[in-house]
Scaffold this active site. Sequence first.
Site, PDB file in Angstrom:
ATOM      1  CE  LYS A   1      -3.499   0.221   2.565  1.00 49.26           C
ATOM      2  NZ  LYS A   1      -4.178   0.957   1.442  1.00 49.26           N
TER       3      LYS A   1
ATOM      4  CD  GLU B   1      -3.555   3.892   2.885  1.00 49.94           C
ATOM      5  OE1 GLU B   1      -4.122   4.534   2.275  1.00 49.94           O
ATOM      6  OE2 GLU B   1      -2.296   3.341   2.617  1.00 49.94           O
TER       7      GLU B   1
ATOM      8  CE  LYS C   1      -4.944  -1.546  -7.887  1.00 52.55           C
ATOM      9  NZ  LYS C   1      -5.655  -0.839  -6.902  1.00 52.55           N
TER      10      LYS C   1
HETATM   11  C1  5RP Z   1      -3.014   4.809  -0.616  1.00 50.68           C
HETATM   12  C2  5RP Z   1      -3.088   3.425  -0.829  1.00 50.68           C
HETATM   13  C3  5RP Z   1      -4.110   2.776  -1.677  1.00 50.68           C
HETATM   14  O1  5RP Z   1      -5.125   1.752  -1.048  1.00 50.68           O
HETATM   15  C4  5RP Z   1      -3.765   2.347  -2.799  1.00 50.68           C
HETATM   16  O2  5RP Z   1      -2.870   3.278  -3.534  1.00 50.68           O
HETATM   17  C5  5RP Z   1      -4.974   1.951  -3.959  1.00 50.68           C
HETATM   18  O3  5RP Z   1      -5.268   3.095  -4.498  1.00 50.68           O
HETATM   19  P1  5RP Z   1      -6.253   3.121  -5.352  1.00 50.68           P
HETATM   20  O4  5RP Z   1      -7.613   2.287  -4.842  1.00 50.68           O
HETATM   21  O5  5RP Z   1      -6.630   4.162  -6.018  1.00 50.68           O
HETATM   22  O6  5RP Z   1      -6.147   1.888  -6.447  1.00 50.68           O
HETATM   23  O7  5RP Z   1      -2.359   2.679  -0.346  1.00 50.68           O
HETATM   24  O8  5RP Z   1      -2.107   5.127   0.170  1.00 50.68           O
END
Ligand code: 5RP
Length: 220
Positions: free
Chosen positions: A94, A103, A121
């Site tokens: 993340k 987070e 993902k």
């Molecule tokens: C932010 C994060 C997000 O959860 C990660 O980048 C995924 O982003 P998205 O939902 O836009 O694909 O860790 O710090």
Amino acid sequence: MTQDEMKIEVAKAALKYVVPNSIIGVGTGSTANFFIDELATIKERIKGAVASSVATANRLEDHGINVLDLNDVEEISVYIDGADESDKHLNLIKGGGGALTREKIVAAVSNQFVCIADESKLVSVLGAFPLPIEVIPMSTSYVKRQIVKTIGGSPILREGFTTDNGNLILDIHNLKIEDPKRLENQLNNVVGVVTNGLFAGRSADILLLGTANGVKTIKL
Ligand code: 5RP
């Protein structure tokens, strides 16, 4: 189905994990944003939300959702957030949005972590997505040298970006992460590193994965 449509589907599916009359944790990013929009439709059912970034707090407030300071909260029933990568054990990378430290804190306090993501993902080995590291600004060059010397990969400063905590982000490219827990601990031991974007010590409990054939639920 587009990637955004898959994100919307998992955002909707996540509503079922919202525990009535509790405080929930809310992540950052485009998938989390879709979730916030869905959460707004049931906002009377929760006491409030703890946000993992300023951007998320603003979006929650724009929807009239009560945003609470984590220091005023003893328990978070569930944390709902996206990810940049997940393996089949629900270890995550993340921090693509740079909110990794907050987070990680909100995830640590939460009883359950529900990760929401589209199918792109899910990976067999973490590391194709550059691993974000939040660093204290004065330590940046030292941390870079230490990573190259002791871990490998190519740490690159995220240009023009400052975290909500006033720090910088190094993105480590060219890693193949075979042992996420070990690397998470190793990186935490480099002086100057605030947090790294590996969520392996506290991985997700549930992954809701948006696919062309609907939402798949993967549980540990
Ligand atoms: C932010 C994060 C997000 O959860 C990660 O980048 C995924 O982003 P998205 O939902 O836009 O694909 O860790 O710090």
